[in-house]
Enzyme design. Structure first.
Site, PDB file in Angstrom:
ATOM      1  N   SER A  43       0.815  -1.096  -0.084  1.00 34.38           N
ATOM      2  CA  SER A  43       0.141   0.281   0.279  1.00 34.38           C
ATOM      3  C   SER A  43       0.771   1.314   0.021  1.00 34.38           C
ATOM      4  O   SER A  43       2.085   1.083  -0.949  1.00 34.38           O
ATOM      5  CB  SER A  43      -0.847   0.293   1.342  1.00 34.38           C
ATOM      6  N   ASP A 164      -6.189  -2.982  -2.100  1.00 33.95           N
ATOM      7  CA  ASP A 164      -5.058  -3.099  -1.686  1.00 33.95           C
ATOM      8  C   ASP A 164      -4.293  -4.206  -1.073  1.00 33.95           C
ATOM      9  O   ASP A 164      -4.663  -5.351  -0.320  1.00 33.95           O
ATOM     10  CB  ASP A 164      -5.467  -2.159  -0.508  1.00 33.95           C
TER      11      ASP A 164
END
Length: 280
Positions: A43, A164
């Site tokens: 991320s 993500d």
């Protein structure tokens, strides 16, 4: 204790805008010419890790703080117009290609030692991806790795829908261990002792075409807390070295206050310097 960098991996947690802490740590590493043979990032950690792998100090800081103030790239209007609370066109097109040029040539020299974590929406499992020649695929991977659930569109990479990486593997220390690294430096974006007190909920309509993604989202808080406990256990056993914020955290995942971001960046830089002085 001095670390043998040749046998040490680097693990970068995500955390949205709390990732400015990581960018500070990495800028300190670059100042002291500290590079690891393997880095795995997720991320926001992947976003900051890109500039670290390309050897571009302060690039991530400019993106996260200076350009946030200038371009206001976080907001509901981007969610409405682009399907993402972040201005993806700015972050993943104009920034790397025009406004804040990314050194792809240097990145590709070292890309084989850098993995970014995404979540496969079909399986609900983490994927660990690298790219050493295709510019667009590299940008697609980092975009997928940092596409927060609920406030970002799903990103296709290699024809696979992804989101993500923190959904499936928030702190990928086990990946580094499985790759054979005897010791790992883990950069975290939460204070020691923090636990996620949120409640896991099953949302009835979102991601209905991805049942396995829904399952992993339904126990995300629980799994994250288990990973934090694993980190604490590995640190106590001397198997990892952690760099984490010491000051009370004042930066949220979607933070727009650049004064708070600047303070967190400076803390990361200071702790990164202390790490270099102590261990290298």
């Amino acid at each position: 204790m001095k670390l043998n960098l040749e046998k040490t991996g680097l693990v970068l947690e995500g955390g949205g805008m709390r990732g400015v802490f990581t960018s500070g740590v990495l800028d300190a590493f670059m100042k002291h010419d500290v590079y690891f043979p393997y880095t795995v990032a997720v991320s926001a950690g992947a976003c900051n890790g890109m500039s670290y792998i390309s050897r571009q100090p302060r690039r991530a800081r400019i993106s996260n703080i200076d350009y946030l103030a200038r371009y206001q790239y976080i907001g509901i209007r981007h969610l409405v117009t682009q399907g993402c609370i972040f201005d993806r066109e700015l972050l993943y097109d104009k920034f790397p290609n025009l406004l804040l040029p990314y050194d792809f040539d240097t990145y590709f020299k070292y890309a084989d030692r850098f993995e970014m974590v995404t979540t496969n929406c079909l399986t609900g499992k983490p994927m660990y991806l690298s790219e050493n020649h295709d510019r667009q695929r590299a940008l697609d991977i980092v975009r997928a790795s940092s596409s927060l659930p609920y406030v970002s569109k799903i990103v296709d990479v290699d024809g696979i829908p992804m989101l993500d990486g923190g959904i499936a593997d928030s702190i990928p220390v086990m990946r580094a261990i499985d790759k054979g690294y005897e010791h790992n430096v883990v950069v975290l974006t939460r204070n020691k002792g923090w636990r996620d007190t949120g409640k896991d909920r099953k949302l009835p309509y979102l991601y209905k075409n991805y049942p396995r993604l829904r399952v992993v989202l339904s126990h995300r808080h629980k799994v994250y807390n288990e990973q934090i406990q694993l980190i604490d256990d590995l640190e106590a056993a001397g198997k990892i070295t952690c760099i984490r914020p010491i000051r009370p955290m004042e930066v949220g995942r979607i933070e727009k206050d650049t004064d708070k971001l600047e303070r967190l960046y400076e803390e990361g830089f200071m702790l990164g310097e202390k790490f270099c002085e102590k261990f290298l």
